[in-house]
Design a protein around this motif. Structure first.
Motif, mmCIF file in Angstrom:
data_model
loop_
_atom_site.group_PDB
_atom_site.id
_atom_site.type_symbol
_atom_site.label_atom_id
_atom_site.label_comp_id
_atom_site.label_asym_id
_atom_site.label_seq_id
_atom_site.Cartn_x
_atom_site.Cartn_y
_atom_site.Cartn_z
ATOM 1 N N ASP A 279 0.916 -1.310 -0.097
ATOM 2 C CA ASP A 279 -0.079 0.029 0.004
ATOM 3 C C ASP A 279 0.922 1.359 0.000
ATOM 4 O O ASP A 279 0.470 2.255 -0.750
ATOM 5 N N LEU A 280 2.059 1.325 0.612
ATOM 6 C CA LEU A 280 2.861 2.312 0.686
ATOM 7 C C LEU A 280 3.742 2.666 -0.559
ATOM 8 O O LEU A 280 3.667 3.725 -1.026
ATOM 9 N N LEU A 281 3.811 1.476 -1.373
ATOM 10 C CA LEU A 281 4.514 1.545 -2.585
ATOM 11 C C LEU A 281 3.565 2.073 -3.694
ATOM 12 O O LEU A 281 3.723 3.061 -4.473
ATOM 13 N N ILE A 282 2.354 1.764 -3.474
ATOM 14 C CA ILE A 282 1.327 2.298 -4.831
ATOM 15 C C ILE A 282 1.038 3.837 -4.387
ATOM 16 O O ILE A 282 0.927 4.556 -5.181
ATOM 17 N N GLU A 283 1.027 4.088 -3.017
ATOM 18 C CA GLU A 283 0.821 5.408 -2.701
ATOM 19 C C GLU A 283 1.935 6.251 -3.137
ATOM 20 O O GLU A 283 1.554 7.317 -3.986
ATOM 21 N N TRP A 284 3.201 5.666 -3.246
ATOM 22 C CA TRP A 284 4.405 6.565 -3.599
ATOM 23 C C TRP A 284 4.313 6.833 -5.191
ATOM 24 O O TRP A 284 4.664 7.600 -5.728
ATOM 25 N N LEU A 285 3.973 5.557 -5.849
ATOM 26 C CA LEU A 285 3.938 5.529 -7.273
ATOM 27 C C LEU A 285 2.808 6.412 -7.717
ATOM 28 O O LEU A 285 3.068 7.079 -8.729
ATOM 29 N N GLY A 286 1.795 6.510 -6.956
ATOM 30 C CA GLY A 286 0.407 7.187 -7.381
ATOM 31 C C GLY A 286 0.974 8.784 -7.374
ATOM 32 O O GLY A 286 0.679 9.753 -8.168
ATOM 33 N N ARG A 287 1.801 9.077 -6.325
ATOM 34 C CA ARG A 287 2.013 10.586 -6.033
ATOM 35 C C ARG A 287 3.189 10.974 -7.128
ATOM 36 O O ARG A 287 3.059 11.853 -7.827
ATOM 37 N N TYR A 288 3.800 10.069 -7.426
ATOM 38 C CA TYR A 288 5.207 10.459 -8.291
ATOM 39 C C TYR A 288 4.638 10.469 -9.785
ATOM 40 O O TYR A 288 4.862 11.451 -10.322
ATOM 41 N N LEU A 289 3.710 9.606 -10.095
ATOM 42 C CA LEU A 289 3.154 9.472 -11.569
ATOM 43 C C LEU A 289 2.090 10.474 -11.702
ATOM 44 O O LEU A 289 2.202 11.282 -12.887
ATOM 45 N N GLY A 290 1.413 10.814 -10.794
ATOM 46 C CA GLY A 290 0.640 12.206 -10.642
ATOM 47 C C GLY A 290 1.420 13.293 -10.667
ATOM 48 O O GLY A 290 0.958 14.302 -11.686
ATOM 49 N N TRP A 291 2.309 13.437 -10.100
ATOM 50 C CA TRP A 291 3.103 14.735 -10.140
ATOM 51 C C TRP A 291 3.671 14.846 -11.571
ATOM 52 O O TRP A 291 3.641 15.937 -12.321
ATOM 53 N N ARG A 292 4.443 13.789 -12.337
ATOM 54 C CA ARG A 292 5.025 13.798 -13.340
ATOM 55 C C ARG A 292 3.883 14.111 -14.604
ATOM 56 O O ARG A 292 4.433 15.062 -15.503
ATOM 57 N N ALA A 293 2.585 13.643 -14.547
ATOM 58 C CA ALA A 293 1.622 13.805 -15.537
ATOM 59 C C ALA A 293 1.218 15.315 -15.543
ATOM 60 O O ALA A 293 0.958 15.824 -16.710
ATOM 61 N N ALA A 294 1.329 15.876 -14.203
ATOM 62 C CA ALA A 294 0.795 17.316 -14.160
ATOM 63 C C ALA A 294 1.945 18.537 -14.567
ATOM 64 O O ALA A 294 1.367 19.134 -15.181
ATOM 65 N N ARG A 295 3.231 18.082 -14.095
ATOM 66 C CA ARG A 295 4.132 18.735 -14.312
ATOM 67 C C ARG A 295 5.192 18.688 -15.457
ATOM 68 O O ARG A 295 5.648 19.659 -15.726
ATOM 69 N N LEU A 296 5.180 17.782 -15.955
ATOM 70 C CA LEU A 296 5.910 17.467 -17.090
ATOM 71 C C LEU A 296 5.295 17.366 -18.416
ATOM 72 O O LEU A 296 5.615 16.447 -19.323
ATOM 73 N N GLN A 297 4.339 18.068 -18.706
ATOM 74 C CA GLN A 297 3.644 17.716 -19.980
ATOM 75 C C GLN A 297 4.369 18.496 -21.141
ATOM 76 O O GLN A 297 5.327 19.514 -20.889
ATOM 77 N N THR A 298 4.300 18.057 -22.335
ATOM 78 C CA THR A 298 5.067 18.264 -23.411
ATOM 79 C C THR A 298 4.323 18.280 -24.643
ATOM 80 O O THR A 298 3.408 17.418 -24.870
ATOM 81 N N ASP A 299 4.707 19.156 -25.517
ATOM 82 C CA ASP A 299 4.265 18.990 -27.115
ATOM 83 C C ASP A 299 5.058 18.097 -27.795
ATOM 84 O O ASP A 299 4.803 18.030 -29.260
ATOM 85 N N GLU A 300 6.317 17.506 -27.344
ATOM 86 C CA GLU A 300 6.777 16.384 -28.227
ATOM 87 C C GLU A 300 6.156 15.280 -28.324
ATOM 88 O O GLU A 300 5.401 14.932 -27.612
ATOM 89 N N SER A 301 6.604 14.628 -29.675
ATOM 90 C CA SER A 301 5.980 13.534 -30.049
ATOM 91 C C SER A 301 6.695 12.246 -29.547
ATOM 92 O O SER A 301 7.800 12.380 -29.343
ATOM 93 N N GLY A 302 6.017 11.235 -29.514
ATOM 94 C CA GLY A 302 6.612 9.905 -29.531
ATOM 95 C C GLY A 302 6.014 8.935 -30.480
ATOM 96 O O GLY A 302 5.268 9.537 -31.248
ATOM 97 N N ALA A 303 6.135 7.480 -30.307
ATOM 98 C CA ALA A 303 5.728 6.629 -31.060
ATOM 99 C C ALA A 303 4.151 6.773 -31.056
ATOM 100 O O ALA A 303 3.582 6.869 -30.150
#
Length: 577
Positions: free
Chosen positions: A390-414
């Motif tokens: 439960d602690l791992l999932i909580e941390w992963l959720g905070r980390y990926l949520g932060w990344r999704a909100a703060r590191l948005q980009t207009d660069e493309s990928g596959a």
């Protein structure tokens, strides 16, 4: 196996020129030292990207490489910048002052009326290819000003300017080999080399990074020169390494390579402390420490400095790792990892700072002529100590949520189609046609998950990439640049990392739902896309570790094989076959 990719984008040439002009104007405000020298190199790299994009635009419109006033102006600019770098390097970074006004005027005069297609040159962004090494290679080559210098676009255009500047040769030319990656050819007007054909004493220098898997780009230019009547004995090659072409080189390419003279200088030779300050001196200046010692830890050698025995080392990608060093002084240690020149390095420093400020990454010290320096963290790894789910999932959720909100980009990928094709091909090569057909049918049955906002994904959520402090808090390592690696994936929706977290941490359906729920406190998630991307993640990792296993030593081959089997099992389980 499909793992590599090349992510180009269309940009405004005028905006890129304005960025180049702003950077050029700021050089004069910097004091003498490595910071000014690095700023000139960064400017050179960005200007090379602009000039390359304009040359490619002309090639696209004409279908052939030829002379033009715009390309001549671009070559003049790059050679003048190369001369400035040469003077600074020879003076041990002691040069100061602004750039020549005539150079600034030439930059302002570039015709930038149309968009261009560009992308960071791989050598400058990923592989620690320092332009100064081409200066040294040229100075040691024995060639003189009576040399026709030809750069292979993209990166070879700027590197050719370095060679021409060092030789005091005329302005370099450039060509863009096209066609199948292993069988490229040149489309260039014969008059491109002008009167050089009629000078029997003249030499021809072909400049590029590589050679890569096949060496076909160098071979294409040599073949074209021979078609113009230039004998092979007059041709000299300036590659980035001494290794020769890779496993996909044909017999004629291997034979060609053995007959042409090659000129290479490495990083250590260019910065040995005799002419220009050494890397150890760079680090001492940045860290404010006089007693810095330096150890290279590239190619998986960093594992010798973690607190586990070799039989418990995590797997590594020796052939694909960024070059890295460990500076140490007064009982403290840091990590110096190549991050790239120009905007590539600056962007990674900003990401590293944001990660640290949010509590997810190590503290960055700064950027030092291509190397991102951050504090070394002594801590256990999640794959060794584990933690409550439960602690791992909580941390992963905070980390990926932060990344999704703060590191948005207009660069493309596959694209999703590219990911699906990669998945099926990798599956077929590893498991055979029947599972590949089943995966093809699986993708065909999935409803389109729709678009998502691209972010700078982490891309590496393996348990050994997560550090565990004694107090139980977690820290993510190696989290700034996998979205811009030399691979197919690129920037994706955060759903790619969610699929990766499910695979790497073997999340149950309930745990996955809990993880997504935690992330959705910050940003909405396309759950159908998570499901769609999971086989893509499995297949990409399968291909990656298969290639790692083919080039690794015995111990790392065993580690890679275990990963391959794990991802195979994941695909089979997903398909139910």
């Amino acid at each position: 196996m499909v793992i590599f990719g090349d992510h180009k984008r269309t940009r405004s040439a005028q905006q890129l020129r304005e960025a180049v002009l702003a950077a050029a104007g700021a050089i004069g405000d910097l004091p003498a030292g490595i910071e000014r020298h690095a700023a000139v190199v960064d400017l050179f790299v960005t200007a090379s990207e602009l000039v390359q994009g304009l040359a490619d635009a002309e090639f696209d419109s004409k279908g052939v490489d030829s002379r033009s006033s715009r390309q001549k102006l671009g070559s003049e600019i790059l050679v003048e910048l190369s001369r400035e770098i040469l003077r600074s390097w020879r003076q041990g970074f002691a040069r100061s002052g602004g750039l020549d006004a005539s150079l600034l005027a030439k930059l302002a005069a570039i015709d930038c009326g149309s968009p261009i297609t560009t992308g960071p040159a791989e050598g400058f962004a990923l592989y620690a290819l320092y332009p100064e090494t081409y200066l040294l290679a040229a100075l040691q080559s024995g060639l003189d000003a009576n040399t026709c210098v030809i750069g292979i676009r993209s990166i070879g255009l700027g590197l050719a300017a370095m060679v021409a500047a060092a030789l005091r040769a005329p302005l370099p030319l450039s060509v863009r080999p096209i066609g199948h990656p292993f069988r490229r050819h040149v489309c260039a007007a014969p008059e491109l080399i002008g009167d050089w054909r009629d000078k029997p004493e003249a030499r021809f220098a072909i400049v590029d990074e590589g050679p890569g898997l096949s060496g076909s780009s160098f071979h294409a230019v040599i073949t074209w020169l021979e078609e113009q009547g230039i004998c092979r004995e007059r041709i000299h090659l300036f590659p980035s390494h001494r290794g020769g072409p890779g496993a996909h080189a044909s017999a004629d390419i291997q034979e060609m390579w053995s007959r042409c003279r090659c000129h290479v200088a490495d990083f250590e030779a260019a910065f040995d402390g005799c002419v220009a300050p050494s890397l150890r001196q760079w680090m001492a200046n940045l860290l404010g420490k006089a007693d810095v010692e330096l150890s290279e830890i590239s190619g998986g050698e960093w594992r010798k400095h973690i607190s586990v025995t070799s039989d418990h080392w995590p797997p590594a990608f020796p052939a694909f790792e960024r070059r890295k060093f460990m500076p140490s002084a007064s009982g403290e240690r840091w990590l110096a990892k190549f991050a790239g020149f120009g905007e590539s390095g600056g962007r990674k420093l900003r990401t590293a700072k944001a990660l640290h400020e949010a509590g997810f990454g190590a503290q960055p010290v700064g950027l030092c002529h291509g190397f991102l320096v951050e504090r070394w963290i002594d801590a256990d790894r999640l794959d060794r100590v584990g933690m409550a789910r439960d602690l791992l999932i909580e941390w992963l959720g905070r980390y990926l949520g932060w990344r999704a909100a703060r590191l948005q980009t207009d660069e493309s990928g596959a694209s999703l189609d590219q990911l699906a094709r990669m998945s099926v091909q990798n599956c077929e090569e590893a498991l055979g046609k029947t599972p590949a057909d089943a995966l093809q049918a699986w993708f065909a049955c999935q409803p389109s998950p729709g678009p998502t906002r691209r972010v700078e994904i982490d891309g590496r959520l393996h348990a050994w990439e997560i550090l565990v402090h004694p107090d139980g808090s977690l820290l993510k390592t190696d989290a700034v640049d996998h979205c811009r690696s030399h691979d197919l994936i690129g920037c994706q929706g955060i759903e790619w990392d969610i699929a990766g977290a499910r695979v790497e941490h073997d999340l149950s359906a309930a745990e996955l739902s809990k993880l997504i729920g935690r992330i959705e406190r910050t940003i909405s998630i396309n759950r159908a896309l998570v499901y769609y991307l999971e086989p893509g993640y499995l297949a990409f990792q399968l291909g990656l570790w298969t290639i790692v296993g083919q080039s690794a030593n015995d111990e790392d081959r065993m580690r890679a094989t275990r990963q391959v089997e794990r991802y195979k099992t994941g695909i089979v389980r997903l398909l139910g076959c």
